[in-house]
Design a protein around this motif. Sequence first.
Motif, PDB file in Angstrom:
ATOM      1  N   SER A  33       0.823  -1.214   0.000  1.00  0.00           N
ATOM      2  CA  SER A  33       0.000   0.000   0.000  1.00  0.00           C
ATOM      3  C   SER A  33       0.855   1.261   0.000  1.00  0.00           C
ATOM      4  O   SER A  33       0.403   2.327  -0.415  1.00  0.00           O
ATOM      5  N   ARG A  87      -6.791  -3.698  -1.916  1.00  0.00           N
ATOM      6  CA  ARG A  87      -6.865  -2.286  -1.502  1.00  0.00           C
ATOM      7  C   ARG A  87      -7.937  -2.092  -0.434  1.00  0.00           C
ATOM      8  O   ARG A  87      -7.773  -1.277   0.474  1.00  0.00           O
ATOM      9  N   ASP A  88      -9.018  -2.852  -0.517  1.00  0.00           N
ATOM     10  CA  ASP A  88     -10.046  -2.758   0.523  1.00  0.00           C
ATOM     11  C   ASP A  88      -9.516  -3.256   1.871  1.00  0.00           C
ATOM     12  O   ASP A  88      -9.872  -2.708   2.917  1.00  0.00           O
ATOM     13  N   LEU A  91      -7.912  -0.907   4.522  1.00  0.00           N
ATOM     14  CA  LEU A  91      -8.697  -0.245   5.574  1.00  0.00           C
ATOM     15  C   LEU A  91      -8.452  -0.899   6.935  1.00  0.00           C
ATOM     16  O   LEU A  91      -8.375  -0.217   7.957  1.00  0.00           O
ATOM     17  N   GLN A  94      -5.084   0.323   8.098  1.00  0.00           N
ATOM     18  CA  GLN A  94      -5.165   1.706   8.580  1.00  0.00           C
ATOM     19  C   GLN A  94      -5.852   1.761   9.940  1.00  0.00           C
ATOM     20  O   GLN A  94      -5.467   2.563  10.798  1.00  0.00           O
ATOM     21  N   ALA A  95      -6.838   0.895  10.163  1.00  0.00           N
ATOM     22  CA  ALA A  95      -7.490   0.846  11.475  1.00  0.00           C
ATOM     23  C   ALA A  95      -6.499   0.390  12.539  1.00  0.00           C
ATOM     24  O   ALA A  95      -6.462   0.948  13.645  1.00  0.00           O
ATOM     25  N   GLN A  98      -4.279   3.289  13.302  1.00  0.00           N
ATOM     26  CA  GLN A  98      -4.995   4.318  14.067  1.00  0.00           C
ATOM     27  C   GLN A  98      -5.080   3.936  15.540  1.00  0.00           C
ATOM     28  O   GLN A  98      -4.841   4.767  16.422  1.00  0.00           O
ATOM     29  N   LYS A 125      -8.744  10.002   9.374  1.00  0.00           N
ATOM     30  CA  LYS A 125      -8.924   8.864  10.265  1.00  0.00           C
ATOM     31  C   LYS A 125     -10.141   8.072   9.796  1.00  0.00           C
ATOM     32  O   LYS A 125     -11.029   8.601   9.112  1.00  0.00           O
ATOM     33  N   LEU A 126     -10.144   6.817  10.166  1.00  0.00           N
ATOM     34  CA  LEU A 126     -11.277   5.972   9.846  1.00  0.00           C
ATOM     35  C   LEU A 126     -12.393   6.252  10.838  1.00  0.00           C
ATOM     36  O   LEU A 126     -12.135   6.530  12.009  1.00  0.00           O
TER      37      LEU A 126
END
Length: 164
Positions: A33, A87-88, A91, A94-95, A98, A125-126
């Motif tokens: 990514s 790519r999904d 997420l 990224q969570a 975070q 941010k998510l």
Amino acid sequence: MRSKSFEGMACSIAGVLDAVGDRWAILILRDLSLGLSKYEDLRKSTGITHATLSDRLKHLEENELIERRQYQTGPDRYEYLLTRKGRDVILVIQALAQVGDKWAITGNAGPPLKFINKNTGRPVKLALVDDKSDEVVRLRDVQPQAGPGADDLVRWRLTKFDQR
């Protein structure tokens, strides 16, 4: 060594975990990514052994999270790219970042990596959003509900949530 498969379990979370495989695969997806695509770059970034990297790349490709493209012949060399499905999954990564940043998991020096809006330069941010209105929803206001693919075990789990 990867654990037993979750195949056949009526759980989207288990399905994603099964497709990803393990923590090494998460780091490989992270690097993809970020634009790394060559085998040696992935190895350098993660510190992973050749055998483990080859195994994880094969697993991710079999689960259609990445695709392998040849970029050189004699000797043959390949690069690895995220698919739409892959790519999904970013997420999820990224969570994890975070949560790690919020709780200073890697120490108090601050986040090792920030995600920003490339148009504004502001951090992103998510968040959970209402599917119709796009309004942000607080986690405490989210309630699980049986979906059309729910089996008896899913329904049993939900009875435990209702008893909280």
